[in-house]
Design an enzyme around this catalytic site. Structure first.
Site, PDB file in Angstrom:
ATOM      1  N   SER A 107     -57.185 -39.546 -28.256  1.00  0.00           N
ATOM      2  CA  SER A 107     -57.649 -39.972 -26.943  1.00  0.00           C
ATOM      3  C   SER A 107     -56.781 -41.097 -26.368  1.00  0.00           C
ATOM      4  CB  SER A 107     -59.121 -40.396 -27.054  1.00  0.00           C
ATOM      5  OG  SER A 107     -59.714 -40.563 -25.801  1.00  0.00           O
ATOM      6  N   ASP A 131     -63.031 -30.676 -22.893  1.00  0.00           N
ATOM      7  CA  ASP A 131     -63.636 -30.974 -24.201  1.00  0.00           C
ATOM      8  C   ASP A 131     -64.885 -31.836 -24.081  1.00  0.00           C
ATOM      9  OD1 ASP A 131     -62.744 -33.568 -23.714  1.00  0.00           O
ATOM     10  OD2 ASP A 131     -61.260 -33.603 -25.316  1.00  0.00           O
ATOM     11  N   HIS A 180     -64.690 -33.643 -27.644  1.00  0.00           N
ATOM     12  CA  HIS A 180     -63.664 -34.684 -27.665  1.00  0.00           C
ATOM     13  C   HIS A 180     -63.650 -35.414 -29.004  1.00  0.00           C
ATOM     14  CE1 HIS A 180     -60.934 -37.446 -25.575  1.00  0.00           C
ATOM     15  NE2 HIS A 180     -61.608 -38.462 -26.106  1.00  0.00           N
TER      16      HIS A 180
END
Length: 416
Positions: free
Chosen positions: A194, A358, A392
């Site tokens: 991320s 996601d 995610h």
């Protein structure tokens, strides 16, 4: 901020990695997965009475995320939220902590600085990825290292002060060199999740190209898009007067209005153009209209100006890192595509129009990542992998995803 050199980094317990033949790995976690320590001086003036007195002059304490302390005394929540705030120093032209608050990341150089002491979040910050890597021969302090970072800060455009991010760049560069030297001068595999991928991308582009080619074997990003997901606009629009229910909530909601990083993850005109992202009866806001949206959401003119001069230029200048890169993303999860505040009241929950992604990063930002990197003629190796129906955070916790991620790391080890 972290010091340039943390001596403890070079005295981590020795574990032989010479026989494994693996290239060393440096992990960068996602947003809120780096722990922060703080200490208070007499200059600290809390907005909530009593927040500073118990800890002023008493040394370092865990500021983020100290789940245990908050369980014992929930009254600390507004104090910790206050102490996490950043202010912009117009004289220095840069962000800094509140006066009287000093901070540093915990356990830089190791994976022990990831996550929180909240059992409910124990596997959410690369812990399961660390265990999976240990299963194929990686060992903490030998060929496996961690680079936690202060997620409140962000890179600035060339020529503007960015003291905290420059410190991060210098510290990570030293860590990569140390990891390489400890492993027979093998170049390093950088693995990110991320926001850690955004920080690593900027780190690489602020490092000399010969250095990158000498020290970086491969760059593997997990759950990274570029150009900012529309869902962040709901966070920006949320009512800053609403008391947070947890310290994590304060960071994920209105508390991050003071963070430099907020301005760097807003939707980019390069990705969305004139496409409406926020819809009201009176006006639609596209990525081109972010300054107007920030004003409508109640942010000050100073913040809007900093978005124009600091956040937007970084967003528009994201570029290929010019090292071998593999990007792993997920699709198949409903993800915010547009927000509808029909009456123009940003203090209420919006209606949400969902698209693909996601659950956090939408498909548009992933496709933009492929365009920026994959279409650059100077980027010699680029691979994009899609895993269906993984969230995610599931990218670093679900067994199926972890198996694919570790497989890509092994493949990067073997790539000539």
């Amino acid at each position: 901020m972290m010091p340039l050199v943390l001596p403890a980094l070079f005295f981590i317990s020795a574990v032989s990695a010479a026989t494994s033949g693996l290239h060393p790995v440096v992990l960068l976690p996602g947003y809120t997965c780096s722990q922060l320590d703080a200490r208070l001086t007499d200059d600290y003036r809390p907005f909530t009475p009593g927040c500073g007195i118990p800890k002023q002059g008493r040394g370092w304490f865990r500021l983020f995320e100290n789940f245990t302390a908050l369980q014992e005394d929930p009254g600390l929540l507004p104090c910790y939220a206050d102490q996490l705030r950043l202010v912009f120093d117009p004289v220095a032209g840069d962000y800094r902590n509140l006066p009287g608050v000093e901070t540093h990341v915990v356990a830089f150089g190791t994976t022990r600085g990831f996550g929180s002491n909240n059992p409910a979040q124990k596997n959410g910050c690369m812990e399961r990825l660390v265990k999976a890597l240990e299963g194929v021969g990686y060992r903490e302090g030998a060929n496996l290292f961690g680079s936690p970072y202060d997620f409140r800060y962000a890179p600035a455009p060339p020529g503007l002060p960015q003291r905290a991010f420059s410190t991060f760049v210098s510290s990570l560069r030293l860590l990569v060199e140390h990891a390489s030297k400890r492993n027979g001068n093998k170049p390093v595999i950088i693995v990110t999740h991320s926001l850690g991928g955004f920080f690593a991308m900027e780190f690489l582009n602020q490092s000399p190209l010969p250095w990158r080619r000498r020290y970086v074997k491969h760059f593997l990003t997990l759950s990274l898009g570029i150009g900012g997901p529309p869902g962040i606009l709901q966070v920006v629009a949320s009512n800053p007067g609403t008391p947070p229910s947890s310290l994590l909530d304060s960071v994920l909601s209105f508390g991050n209005r003071s963070f430099a990083s907020m301005l760097s993850v807003l939707p980019s005109p390069n990705v969305y153009g004139h496409t409406p992202l926020v819809i009201t009866r009176a006006k639609n806001y596209s990525a081109d209209d972010i300054p107007e949206f920030l004003s409508a959401a109640g942010l000050s003119d100073d913040v809007v100006a900093r978005y124009r001069t600091r956040g937007l230029p970084v967003t528009l200048n994201i570029r290929a890192p010019l090292v071998p890169i593999t990007c792993i993303n997920s699709v198949g999860i409903p993800t915010v595509d547009k927000l509808v505040y029909w009456d123009g009241n940003f203090s209420v929950e919006p209606q949400v129009v969902y698209g693909d992604g996601d659950g956090t990063i939408n498909l548009a930002t992933v496709l933009a990542l492929k365009r920026v990197i994959g279409d650059d003629p100077h980027q010699d190796y680029f691979k994009s992998v899609f895993i269906p129906n993984v969230t995610h955070d599931g990218m670093i916790s679900d067994d199926f995803a972890l198996k694919r991620v570790v497989g890509e790391i092994i493949e990067a080890n073997q790539r000539l």
